[in-house]
Design a protein around this motif. Structure first.
Motif, mmCIF file in Angstrom:
data_model
loop_
_atom_site.group_PDB
_atom_site.id
_atom_site.type_symbol
_atom_site.label_atom_id
_atom_site.label_comp_id
_atom_site.label_asym_id
_atom_site.label_seq_id
_atom_site.Cartn_x
_atom_site.Cartn_y
_atom_site.Cartn_z
ATOM 1 N N CYS A 157 -14.157 -33.994 64.663
ATOM 2 C CA CYS A 157 -13.238 -33.291 65.559
ATOM 3 C C CYS A 157 -13.757 -31.927 65.988
ATOM 4 O O CYS A 157 -13.139 -31.267 66.834
ATOM 5 C CB CYS A 157 -11.869 -33.132 64.898
ATOM 6 N N VAL A 165 -7.853 -36.045 70.296
ATOM 7 C CA VAL A 165 -7.623 -37.441 69.945
ATOM 8 C C VAL A 165 -7.928 -38.344 71.136
ATOM 9 O O VAL A 165 -8.522 -39.421 70.987
ATOM 10 C CB VAL A 165 -6.167 -37.644 69.477
ATOM 11 N N PHE A 207 -6.926 -35.489 61.584
ATOM 12 C CA PHE A 207 -7.254 -35.734 62.990
ATOM 13 C C PHE A 207 -7.697 -37.193 63.175
ATOM 14 O O PHE A 207 -7.244 -37.876 64.103
ATOM 15 C CB PHE A 207 -8.377 -34.787 63.423
#
Length: 279
Positions: A157, A165, A207
């Motif tokens: 991430c 996302v 995440f």
């Protein structure tokens, strides 16, 4: 027992690894190779595969292990540059026809890669390019995969291409469209190299779980350097810690960092090569 390593050692024997540029997929591929080679050695040192299985330890279903470097796009981190250490650990390494020793950044693939792919006694890890064009190289071998493969996406991430996302999910979708293959799991690998904290690993895992909710894919583990693993495991035992007790941590090395930084020093014309890489 590690459920993640159990899946890597006992699931479909062809383990395909992709990930966006900078995700750490090559470090993961090399670390996984060393981890599986240790399982192989532990099995051989026991009274035999049957005895090892009876004792509850994880064992490889195959008698041989291989790593194929099919990433011909990324000139920075190449698993073939650790081939001497890997071979010493019992891992056969496949890359270009020159064995990764001709110094070329634009590599061609050695036709001998088909041997471990077709050999039922070999568990093979295939390190490929992570974006759409990089993953397309798998098309050359897709007829050999059938349903006997695990396709993993390494998610970081902290990289621009996968820092939301939506971007991470789109990268996975694009790779599936390019290859016709379906992903089977996600690997969380959020890090800031030597500055990585347990909180960074946890945030990356949360995440990646969101990416999993969008894509319908399970998160198999969260990668962390050895120095951080112990802290994460200790946090799991505290009731007040903000950590998912189901998060499985996979220790990842920094096998490629030295080779990349050494290469940069040589290319810059510096008089020496530092043995201790900077963060």
């Amino acid at each position: 027992m590690s459920l993640f390593l159990d899946k890597m050692a006992g699931g479909p024997r062809k383990i395909l690894v992709t990930g966006h540029f900078g995700s750490g997929k090559t470090e993961f591929s090399v670390s996984l190779s060393f981890a599986l080679s240790k399982l192989m050695r532990d099995t051989r040192c026991s009274a035999g595969i049957g005895a090892a299985a009876a004792s509850g330890s994880i064992t490889l279903k195959e008698s041989k292990l291989a790593l194929a470097d099919l990433d011909i796009e990324n000139p920075y981190f190449r698993s073939r540059e650790r081939q001497d250490d890997l071979r010493a650990a019992g891992v056969s390494v496949y890359s270009d026809p020159f064995g990764g020793r001709n110094g070329s950044e634009l590599q061609t693939i050695d036709a001998r890669i088909l041997a471990p792919i077709e050999d039922e006694d070999t568990r093979i890890i295939i390190d490929t390019g992570g974006d759409r064009s990089g993953a397309m190289i798998l098309n050359q071998f897709s007829r050999h995969f059938h349903d006997d493969y695990q396709l993993l996406s390494v998610v970081n991430c902290n990289r621009p291409g996968t820092d939301t996302v939506e971007k991470a999910a789109e990268q996975i979708k694009a790779a599936e469209e390019a290859t016709g293959l379906k992903f089977t799991g996600l690997i969380s690998n959020a890090h800031f190299i030597r500055f990585t904290t347990p909180e960074d690993v946890i945030a990356g895992y949360e995440f990646t779980k969101q990416v999993g909710e969008v894509t319908g894919l399970p998160v198999l583990c969260a990668c962390a350097m050895e120095s951080v693993v112990a802290e994460l495991e200790a946090m799991k035992s505290r009731s007040d810690a903000a950590i998912d007790p189901c998060m499985e941590v996979f220790p990842i090395g920094m096998y490629m960092r030295d080779t990349y930084l050494d290469k940069q020093v040589l290319m810059s014309g510096a008089p020496g090569v530092s043995k201790e890489p900077s963060p």
